[in-house]
Design an enzyme around this catalytic site. Structure first.
Site, PDB file in Angstrom:
ATOM      1  CE  LYS A 162      -4.163  -1.831   2.248  1.00 58.43           C
ATOM      2  NZ  LYS A 162      -3.761  -3.228   2.432  1.00 58.43           N
ATOM      3  CD  GLU A 165      -4.861   5.875   4.406  1.00 64.12           C
ATOM      4  OE1 GLU A 165      -6.045   5.523   4.342  1.00 64.12           O
ATOM      5  OE2 GLU A 165      -4.067   5.716   3.464  1.00 64.12           O
ATOM      6  NE  ARG A 177      -8.436  -9.741  -3.821  1.00 65.66           N
ATOM      7  CZ  ARG A 177      -9.583  -9.304  -3.311  1.00 65.66           C
ATOM      8  NH1 ARG A 177     -10.708  -9.517  -3.964  1.00 65.66           N
ATOM      9  NH2 ARG A 177      -9.604  -8.637  -2.176  1.00 65.66           N
TER      10      ARG A 177
END
Length: 668
Positions: A116, A200, A292
């Site tokens: 990430k 974050e 995916r």
């Protein structure tokens, strides 16, 4: 196109891929663990190969065993489904090195999105909006704490590798940071093998909106519109829909363009999902790309009319995208919910066991069922406890919600507990109906969706069902006997010296209801728990759950219930809510609970102990966390049943324990 493919997964996604491949004339190979030898995907495929023990690390996570099965079976390609090895870049590379096609993006694209932190840096460089935060490699607690202070609170700690809501914590003050950091890192290490985290800024009252993208090996990339996934509990999606009722045409165009830009930035090929967090103002930020197919892809299929698995197969075979961006048409509104074996009233504790009864609505133009189990199958402790996905479609959102409510009312699951009642309350809640829900709403207002008291009307209705069934059974038996006019064939409870009276006991969850009934033939006085209800005109009709009904007046209020009942239990549904009662022998003695009056802490289900917080001789308070258990892909906090002193800790960190095993005993 391929002649034969192997599906390196299980459950409903394996069944889904097999059905699409069959429609295209492609032979299919299933793989299975010891726990899945009789699973539906094994029965549905053209051939099936065993790959190891029941635990995922002994079977579905064994890339070598899957590749060997592909080689032995002559498969030309491998579809990874979702979960397990679907986002494992090394496995994708190994498939390619073996001369097979991987039906998904390249290992290189996965690696660029697998972290990430790296993904955020890459997207920022490509001009895609990202949330301010810290993504550095230095993971020392002191530095992370300083970065948290710089970013400001509230903030989110997220596992840098993985997804599915694992390894995520919201922190609202500096004092909460280090304990949450340790917990997040431990969970990330267990789930993904790496404990790196990123920080974050936490967007208050956000929406979770994702864009379905597709790319091909010819440099093309498009999007298929958005899905709204804001109805979440502990970061796990519980309801998904398309289109989003929040997104305007202008916002849709901007987010779609950003998603395609993100796909081009990593040379993406095949199906992917670009996930955004959206502020109430409409400002949106990149979260991650899931490399995916997503669990919620059916809602996109319903509104576009496309088969996304077919697109995956064609792109993996080297074909260009079947349509251009301007050719994508969307029609109507689709909503998906997931039926799980779990107990919402017990903190959504995952369940397992044999599906003694599984009743789902019949598929139609408006209702779709994606499932990997049928009645009689077992929900195992080793994998995700999802039973089925229920997807509905209609011309607009209000009609789709009405379809969903009706479809849920037709569902019945016996065996492990399920979340059906929770979902029924969810789809009627104003936050869903008015499309105002944000990603934290369910966690803030969970009491609105779980738990419910027993009402006098439903208890009286369940009693009336039991009485009518007993009377019908007595009449049938008498008619077949040698004396069909015998007075003993009248089931009204009459005895010499007193009026007719019958006793029955019903149990709902942990509550026992002792009931006294007077009357017969649908005319009753039902006494229970200090209440009395007059039931008039009670009648049963119809042979099936969707048709069987009890209609009656309860203290002059007309009420109709759908019913599904047998000698052991009675299920009532009034069109909005459901009640389930177990029939208990009227004179059966009550037994003490298995917990020894609170002197023991027992394992609620099979699992592995990951943390022990107490030792013999420690004083503890009721509700204090004593151990942490990992079971069915989640961590469970096991707490003291009462105040006391620990007499013995009977489990060690890393130990696998059975359900109901005694873990901690308290001094009496």
């Amino acid at each position: 196109m391929f002649n034969k493919i192997l599906i390196a997964n299980r459950g409903e996604i394996a069944c889904r891929v097999i059905r699409t491949a069959r429609r295209l004339g492609i032979a299919t190979v299933a793989v299975y663990s010891e726990a899945d030898a009789n699973a539906q995907h094994v029965r549905l495929a053209d051939e099936a190969w065993p790959i190891g023990g029941p635990r995922p690390q002994d079977s579905y996570l064994r890339g070598d065993a899957i590749l060997e099965a592909a080689k032995q079976s002559g498969a030309q390609a491998i579809h990874p489904g979702y979960g397990f090895l679907s986002e494992n870049a090394d496995f994708a590379d190994a498939v390619k090195a073996a001369g097979l096609a991987f039906i998904g993006p390249s290992g290189d694209s996965m690696r660029r999105m697998g972290s990430k932190a790296g993904a955020k840096d890459l997207m920022a460089a490509a001009g895609v909006p990202v949330v301010p935060g810290y993504t550095g490699e230095d993971q020392s607690p002191d530095l992370l704490a300083r970065e948290a202070e710089r970013i400001g609170f509230p903030l989110m700690i997220k596992a840098a590798h993985g997804g599915g809501g694992k390894g995520m914590r919201i922190v609202r003050s500096a004092g909460e940071f280090l304990p949450n950091l340790e917990s997040c890192q431990r969970e990330a290490k267990s789930a993904f093998g790496r404990d790196r985290v990123l920080l974050e800024r936490y967007i208050e009252s956000p929406r979770h909106i994702e864009i379905q993208v597709f790319g091909d090996s010819h440099g093309n990339a498009i999007h298929l519109g958005e899905r709204e996934c804001s109805a979440q509990r502990r970061y796990q999606k519980v309801l998904e829909e398309s289109p989003s009722p929040f997104v305007t045409p202008e916002l849709r165009a901007a987010m779609g363009a950003a998603a395609v830009q993100a796909a081009h930035a990593i040379d993406y090929a095949n199906a992917g999902t670009v996930e955004f967090i959206v502020a109430p103002s409409g400002e949106f930020f990149f979260m991650e790309i899931n490399t995916r197919l997503q669990v919620e892809h059916p809602v996109t299929e319903c509104v576009t009319g496309l088969d996304l698995v077919e697109w995956q197969l064609r792109i993996a075979a080297g074909q260009p995208l079947p349509l251009a961006q301007d050719d994508i048409a969307r029609n109507g509104h689709a909503i998906e919910v997931r039926l799980y074996a779990e107990d919402p009233d017990a903190g959504f504790l995952p369940g397992s066991g044999r599906l003694e009864r599984l009743r789902l609505p019949p598929p139609s133009a408006h209702v779709r069922i994606d499932s990997g189990v049928v009645e009689g199958d077992t929900v195992t402790i080793f994998y995700d406890p999802m039973i089925a996905k229920l997807i509905v479609w209609d011309e607009d959102r209000p009609r789709a919600l009405a379809r969903l409510r009706e479809a849920l009312a037709q569902c019945s699951i016996e065996g492990p507990k399920s979340n059906i009642a929770f979902l029924e309350r969810l789809v009627r809640h104003p936050a869903i109906v008015e499309a105002s829900i944000d990603t934290g709403y369910l966690d803030r207002h969970l009491d609105d969706f779980i738990g419910s008291g027993d009402d006098a009307g439903p208890i009286a209705a369940a009693a009336a069902v039991a009485l009518l069934q007993e009377e019908a059974a007595t009449r049938d038996a008498t008619a077949r006997s040698g004396d069909p006019s015998s007075p003993w064939g009248i089931a009204d409870g009459w005895r010499l010296g007193h009026a007719g009276q019958r006793r029955l006991v019903l149990r709902r969850a942990d509550t026992r209801h002792d009931i006294t009934a007077h009357g017969a033939g649908g005319e009753y006085r039902i006494e229970h728990d200090g209440n009395a209800t007059v039931v008039a005109g009670a009648r049963l009709a119809g042979p099936h759950l969707a048709e069987t009904g009890l209609s009656a007046r309860f203290d002059e209020r007309g009420w109709r219930f759908r019913i599904d009942a047998d000698a052991r239990r009675i299920l009532l549904h009034d069109g909005e809510r459901r009640w389930r009662y177990e029939r208990v022998p009227a004179y059966q003695a009550e037994h003490a609970g298995a917990d020894g009056s609170g002197d023991q802490l027992v394992a609620p289900m099979p699992g592995r102990i990951v943390l022990v917080r107490v030792a013999g001789g420690d004083s503890v308070e009721q509700g204090q966390e004593l151990l942490v258990m990992e079971a069915m892909k989640m961590e469970l906090s096991l707490k003291a049943p009462r105040d006391g002193v620990v007499a013995q800790v009977r489990a060690a960190e890393g130990e696998f324990v059975d359900a109901d095993a005694s873990l901690v005993t308290l001094e009496t």
